[in-house]
Design an enzyme around this catalytic site. Structure first.
Site, PDB file in Angstrom:
ATOM      1  N   LYS A   1       0.055   4.258  -0.151  1.00  0.00           N
ATOM      2  CA  LYS A   1      -0.594   5.390   0.538  1.00  0.00           C
ATOM      3  C   LYS A   1      -0.391   6.684  -0.281  1.00  0.00           C
ATOM      4  CE  LYS A   1      -0.086   2.941   4.844  1.00  0.00           C
ATOM      5  NZ  LYS A   1       0.056   2.935   6.293  1.00  0.00           N
TER       6      LYS A   1
ATOM      7  N   GLU B   1      -5.142  -5.702  10.583  1.00  0.00           N
ATOM      8  CA  GLU B   1      -4.115  -4.681  10.808  1.00  0.00           C
ATOM      9  C   GLU B   1      -4.363  -3.997  12.151  1.00  0.00           C
ATOM     10  OE1 GLU B   1      -2.164  -3.261   7.008  1.00  0.00           O
ATOM     11  OE2 GLU B   1      -4.014  -2.131   7.133  1.00  0.00           O
TER      12      GLU B   1
ATOM     13  N   HIS C   1      -9.198   0.569   5.120  1.00  0.00           N
ATOM     14  CA  HIS C   1      -7.916   0.775   5.794  1.00  0.00           C
ATOM     15  C   HIS C   1      -8.135   1.659   7.024  1.00  0.00           C
ATOM     16  CE1 HIS C   1      -3.877   2.114   6.656  1.00  0.00           C
ATOM     17  NE2 HIS C   1      -3.478   1.010   6.048  1.00  0.00           N
TER      18      HIS C   1
ATOM     19  N   ASN D   1       0.865  -1.177   0.000  1.00  0.00           N
ATOM     20  CA  ASN D   1       0.000   0.000   0.000  1.00  0.00           C
ATOM     21  C   ASN D   1       0.907   1.233   0.000  1.00  0.00           C
ATOM     22  OD1 ASN D   1      -1.806   2.037   0.511  1.00  0.00           O
ATOM     23  ND2 ASN D   1      -2.422   1.299   2.536  1.00  0.00           N
TER      24      ASN D   1
ATOM     25  N   GLU E   1      -6.626   4.086   8.160  1.00  0.00           N
ATOM     26  CA  GLU E   1      -6.510   5.535   7.922  1.00  0.00           C
ATOM     27  C   GLU E   1      -7.784   6.088   7.288  1.00  0.00           C
ATOM     28  OE1 GLU E   1      -2.792   5.172   5.822  1.00  0.00           O
ATOM     29  OE2 GLU E   1      -1.901   4.500   7.713  1.00  0.00           O
TER      30      GLU E   1
ATOM     31  N   GLY F   1       3.069  -1.335   4.265  1.00  0.00           N
ATOM     32  CA  GLY F   1       3.073   0.112   4.037  1.00  0.00           C
ATOM     33  C   GLY F   1       4.484   0.599   3.744  1.00  0.00           C
TER      34      GLY F   1
ATOM     35  N   GLY G   1       2.668   1.634  10.917  1.00  0.00           N
ATOM     36  CA  GLY G   1       3.590   2.766  10.805  1.00  0.00           C
ATOM     37  C   GLY G   1       4.324   3.090  12.097  1.00  0.00           C
TER      38      GLY G   1
ATOM     39  N   SER H   1       3.712  -2.766  10.234  1.00  0.00           N
ATOM     40  CA  SER H   1       5.170  -2.790  10.406  1.00  0.00           C
ATOM     41  C   SER H   1       5.812  -4.116  10.011  1.00  0.00           C
ATOM     42  CB  SER H   1       5.557  -2.405  11.843  1.00  0.00           C
ATOM     43  OG  SER H   1       5.123  -1.093  12.131  1.00  0.00           O
TER      44      SER H   1
END
Ligand code: PGA
Length: 252
Positions: A11, A169, A97, A9, A99, A236, A175, A215
């Protein structure tokens, strides 16, 4: 047999030049590696999607969108529909996701509609979910995940799960450099598979790929992927560097 998948991803990273360069490098690097039935997916920003899709045609790299709207068209400024993605030959989409849930208020109800719309159009979805740190600390993580799945996906028919890949996730691992331990990932993935077995039967639950995200790096991928209910990763930060992403792919 369920598929292994490593999905990157990107992003809101990589401008056009960087996207072209990264996908070119990935195509070259994956051309002749032995990865069995592992699918490799990258998800660039909308604006670079078509270019990356064109470049990767005929290679082992599949291309997904990071999001889509639940309607086909209309007065939804700034949004993109599944029909528009299909129109540029993008058949895969990431939904839910953390986010999107956190910063753009995507609710389970909206995600349920997005999932239905994508599947109605025969798009494959990578459906993300996971608990916040406070849920994990209070021991509520199983309940939270169960609710997200029930509200977001359990309206689908068994047959429709042929289009669904799950991505667990934990938000506290995204992250942050902190990963769930392989044991924590396995425990949750087995729980998730159990939920699907209860609702749709064992056969369906055994066919669903469940990715872990949060991560994942070259130095921890092998151990996480070695767990029986972990069928790959949603990556990510490490998906932005060809060497790191490749090392994660090779961890299978
Ligand atoms: P990360 O992101 O690998 O940078 O933690 C994972 C994700 O958001 O899917």
């Amino acid at each position: 047999m369920r598929k292994n998948i490593v999905a990157g991803n990107w992003k809101m990273n990589n401008d056009l030049d960087a996207s072209i360069e990264l996908v070119h490098e990935l195509i070259l690097a994956t051309d002749d590696i032995e990865i069995g039935n592992t699918r490799i997916v990258v998800a660039p920003t909308f604006v670079n999607l078509q270019k990356v899709r064109e470049i990767s045609a005929g290679s082992r790299i599949e291309v997904a969108a990071q999001n889509m709207h639940q309607e086909s068209n209309g007065a939804f400024t700034g949004e993109i529909s599944s029909e528009m993605l299909l129109n540029i030959e993008v058949n895969d989409v990431i939904l839910g996701h953390s986010e999107r849930r956190e910063y753009f208020n995507e609710t389970d109800e909206v995600l349920a509609k997005k999932a239905s719309k994508a599947i109605e159009n025969e798009m494959n979805i990578i459906f993300c979910f996971g608990e916040q740190l406070q849920d994990r600390k209070s021991g509520n993580h199983f309940k939270i995940v169960e609710n997200q799945l029930k509200k977001g996906l359990f309206h689908l028919t068994a047959k429709e799960f042929g289009f669904v890949v799950l991505a667990y996730e934990p938000v506290w691992a995204i992250g942050t450099g902190e990963t769930a331990s392989p044991e924590q990932a396995q425990e949750m993935h087995a729980f998730i598979r159990g939920l699907f077995a209860d609702k749709y039967g064992k056969e369906i639950s055994e066919e669903i790929s469940i990715l872990y995200g949060g991560s994942v790096k070259p130095n921890n991928a092998k151990e996480i992927f070695s767990k029986p209910d972990v069928d790959g990763g949603l990556i990510g930060g490490a998906a932005l560097k060809v060497d790191d992403f490749l090392a994660i792919i090779k961890a299978f």
